[in-house]
Scaffold this motif. Sequence first.
Motif, PDB file in Angstrom:
ATOM      1  N   MET A   1      -0.641  73.618 -59.171  1.00  0.00           N
ATOM      2  CA  MET A   1      -0.725  74.654 -58.159  1.00  0.00           C
ATOM      3  C   MET A   1      -0.608  73.992 -56.782  1.00  0.00           C
ATOM      4  SD  MET A   1      -3.901  77.217 -57.214  1.00  0.00           S
ATOM      5  CE  MET A   1      -3.849  78.174 -58.692  1.00  0.00           C
ATOM      6  N   PRO A   2       0.285  74.503 -55.942  1.00  0.00           N
ATOM      7  CA  PRO A   2       0.433  73.902 -54.609  1.00  0.00           C
ATOM      8  C   PRO A   2      -0.815  74.158 -53.766  1.00  0.00           C
ATOM      9  CG  PRO A   2       1.796  75.878 -54.811  1.00  0.00           C
ATOM     10  CD  PRO A   2       1.193  75.614 -56.162  1.00  0.00           C
ATOM     11  N   PRO A   3      -1.106  73.241 -52.833  1.00  0.00           N
ATOM     12  CA  PRO A   3      -2.280  73.446 -51.983  1.00  0.00           C
ATOM     13  C   PRO A   3      -2.102  74.678 -51.094  1.00  0.00           C
ATOM     14  CG  PRO A   3      -0.988  71.584 -51.210  1.00  0.00           C
ATOM     15  CD  PRO A   3      -0.366  72.037 -52.500  1.00  0.00           C
ATOM     16  N   LYS A   4      -3.226  75.309 -50.783  1.00  0.00           N
ATOM     17  CA  LYS A   4      -3.182  76.469 -49.893  1.00  0.00           C
ATOM     18  C   LYS A   4      -2.802  75.994 -48.495  1.00  0.00           C
ATOM     19  CE  LYS A   4      -6.729  79.311 -52.053  1.00  0.00           C
ATOM     20  NZ  LYS A   4      -8.029  79.942 -51.878  1.00  0.00           N
ATOM     21  N   PRO A   5      -1.986  76.784 -47.802  1.00  0.00           N
ATOM     22  CA  PRO A   5      -1.674  76.401 -46.416  1.00  0.00           C
ATOM     23  C   PRO A   5      -2.935  76.505 -45.561  1.00  0.00           C
ATOM     24  CG  PRO A   5      -0.754  78.565 -46.936  1.00  0.00           C
ATOM     25  CD  PRO A   5      -1.339  78.013 -48.208  1.00  0.00           C
ATOM     26  N   LYS A   6      -3.015  75.664 -44.556  1.00  0.00           N
ATOM     27  CA  LYS A   6      -4.158  75.694 -43.646  1.00  0.00           C
ATOM     28  C   LYS A   6      -4.043  76.898 -42.714  1.00  0.00           C
ATOM     29  CE  LYS A   6      -6.418  71.927 -44.761  1.00  0.00           C
ATOM     30  NZ  LYS A   6      -7.809  71.919 -45.148  1.00  0.00           N
ATOM     31  N   LEU A   7      -5.186  77.455 -42.384  1.00  0.00           N
ATOM     32  CA  LEU A   7      -5.267  78.560 -41.430  1.00  0.00           C
ATOM     33  C   LEU A   7      -6.010  78.052 -40.210  1.00  0.00           C
ATOM     34  CD1 LEU A   7      -6.419  81.414 -43.861  1.00  0.00           C
ATOM     35  CD2 LEU A   7      -4.122  81.036 -42.966  1.00  0.00           C
ATOM     36  N   ASN A   8      -5.363  78.069 -39.056  1.00  0.00           N
ATOM     37  CA  ASN A   8      -5.993  77.596 -37.842  1.00  0.00           C
ATOM     38  C   ASN A   8      -6.675  78.761 -37.139  1.00  0.00           C
ATOM     39  OD1 ASN A   8      -6.531  76.756 -35.118  1.00  0.00           O
ATOM     40  ND2 ASN A   8      -5.168  75.033 -35.477  1.00  0.00           N
ATOM     41  N   VAL A   9      -8.000  78.681 -37.027  1.00  0.00           N
ATOM     42  CA  VAL A   9      -8.767  79.782 -36.442  1.00  0.00           C
ATOM     43  C   VAL A   9      -8.414  80.017 -34.981  1.00  0.00           C
ATOM     44  CG1 VAL A   9     -10.676  79.523 -38.070  1.00  0.00           C
ATOM     45  CG2 VAL A   9     -10.755  78.313 -35.877  1.00  0.00           C
ATOM     46  N   GLN A  10      -7.856  79.013 -34.322  1.00  0.00           N
ATOM     47  CA  GLN A  10      -7.463  79.176 -32.925  1.00  0.00           C
ATOM     48  C   GLN A  10      -6.219  80.048 -32.790  1.00  0.00           C
ATOM     49  OE1 GLN A  10      -9.090  74.820 -32.466  1.00  0.00           O
ATOM     50  NE2 GLN A  10      -7.616  75.256 -30.883  1.00  0.00           N
ATOM     51  N   SER A  11      -5.481  80.236 -33.889  1.00  0.00           N
ATOM     52  CA  SER A  11      -4.299  81.096 -33.845  1.00  0.00           C
ATOM     53  C   SER A  11      -4.618  82.537 -34.256  1.00  0.00           C
ATOM     54  CB  SER A  11      -3.193  80.531 -34.747  1.00  0.00           C
ATOM     55  OG  SER A  11      -3.569  80.612 -36.107  1.00  0.00           O
ATOM     56  N   PHE A  12      -5.855  82.794 -34.664  1.00  0.00           N
ATOM     57  CA  PHE A  12      -6.245  84.164 -34.992  1.00  0.00           C
ATOM     58  C   PHE A  12      -6.259  84.989 -33.693  1.00  0.00           C
ATOM     59  CE2 PHE A  12      -8.991  82.895 -38.945  1.00  0.00           C
ATOM     60  CZ  PHE A  12      -7.847  82.543 -39.625  1.00  0.00           C
ATOM     61  N   PRO A  13      -5.982  86.284 -33.780  1.00  0.00           N
ATOM     62  CA  PRO A  13      -5.828  87.109 -32.572  1.00  0.00           C
ATOM     63  C   PRO A  13      -7.137  87.602 -31.959  1.00  0.00           C
ATOM     64  CG  PRO A  13      -5.431  88.425 -34.518  1.00  0.00           C
ATOM     65  CD  PRO A  13      -5.678  87.020 -35.002  1.00  0.00           C
ATOM     66  N   ARG A  14      -7.011  88.081 -30.760  1.00  0.00           N
ATOM     67  CA  ARG A  14      -8.079  88.782 -30.057  1.00  0.00           C
ATOM     68  C   ARG A  14      -7.404  89.908 -29.308  1.00  0.00           C
ATOM     69  NH1 ARG A  14     -13.400  88.018 -29.116  1.00  0.00           N
ATOM     70  NH2 ARG A  14     -14.247  88.736 -27.155  1.00  0.00           N
ATOM     71  N   PRO A  15      -7.713  91.186 -29.545  1.00  0.00           N
ATOM     72  CA  PRO A  15      -8.764  91.672 -30.419  1.00  0.00           C
ATOM     73  C   PRO A  15      -8.507  91.289 -31.875  1.00  0.00           C
ATOM     74  CG  PRO A  15      -7.441  93.521 -29.613  1.00  0.00           C
ATOM     75  CD  PRO A  15      -6.964  92.293 -28.915  1.00  0.00           C
TER      76      PRO A  15
ATOM     77  N   GLY B   1     -18.939  85.010 -40.392  1.00  0.00           N
ATOM     78  CA  GLY B   1     -17.745  84.418 -40.971  1.00  0.00           C
ATOM     79  C   GLY B   1     -18.023  83.573 -42.206  1.00  0.00           C
ATOM     80  N   TRP B   2     -17.049  83.566 -43.115  1.00  0.00           N
ATOM     81  CA  TRP B   2     -17.105  82.776 -44.337  1.00  0.00           C
ATOM     82  C   TRP B   2     -16.154  81.610 -44.174  1.00  0.00           C
ATOM     83  CZ3 TRP B   2     -17.192  86.103 -49.419  1.00  0.00           C
ATOM     84  CH2 TRP B   2     -18.235  87.027 -49.357  1.00  0.00           C
ATOM     85  N   THR B   3     -16.668  80.396 -44.117  1.00  0.00           N
ATOM     86  CA  THR B   3     -15.864  79.197 -43.878  1.00  0.00           C
ATOM     87  C   THR B   3     -15.434  78.570 -45.207  1.00  0.00           C
ATOM     88  OG1 THR B   3     -17.098  78.813 -41.838  1.00  0.00           O
ATOM     89  CG2 THR B   3     -15.809  76.983 -42.695  1.00  0.00           C
ATOM     90  N   THR B   4     -14.124  78.413 -45.376  1.00  0.00           N
ATOM     91  CA  THR B   4     -13.551  77.788 -46.569  1.00  0.00           C
ATOM     92  C   THR B   4     -12.791  76.529 -46.157  1.00  0.00           C
ATOM     93  OG1 THR B   4     -11.567  79.148 -46.354  1.00  0.00           O
ATOM     94  CG2 THR B   4     -13.304  79.972 -47.820  1.00  0.00           C
ATOM     95  N   SER B   5     -12.391  75.743 -47.153  1.00  0.00           N
ATOM     96  CA  SER B   5     -11.710  74.467 -46.896  1.00  0.00           C
ATOM     97  C   SER B   5     -10.322  74.646 -46.309  1.00  0.00           C
ATOM     98  CB  SER B   5     -11.623  73.656 -48.194  1.00  0.00           C
ATOM     99  OG  SER B   5     -10.875  74.361 -49.162  1.00  0.00           O
TER     100      SER B   5
END
Length: 166
Positions: free
Chosen positions: A1-15, A147-151
Amino acid sequence: MPPKPKLNVQSFPRPPFLEKTPRHLQVKWRGHTIADTKDAYWVLETYHPPTYYIPKSALSFPLKQTTKSTFCEWKGWATYWSISLPSSSSSNEKEKEVEIKDRIWSYEAPTKPYSAIRGYVSFYVGPWDCFVDGEEVRPQPGDFYGGWTTSELEGLIKGEGAPRWL
């Protein structure tokens, strides 16, 4: 199984962005499953790990509304809940229960952009264990945000010191 792509919290939107997620979410307490669903929403907000909203119908134990209420500038007024859970992992019918208050919340009358989460609840991480796709999550620091923090997350999470990639 390929690794999950990283999600950068700084790119999440506001609102914050609200979206249906197919992820498998579980909340467990001393061997008992409180919630188990693949029918949930997540809210993504800049510098925050995702906050997950689970349908009340996915809960195995009833909730009781408490008097606590808080206000979110995006979603509106939050309602808080208590839940009574077995005090141990045994299945003894006469065992004592423990009531946990104000660690579950919902938006019973959310603002229009977040109306989809009406009838859904969110859990702080702890005192129970929370899982996303089988991975046990860590709480967002500070005990205010849910928030739920994952790897898979990277970037500076509100409440933490250094960015996760350091």
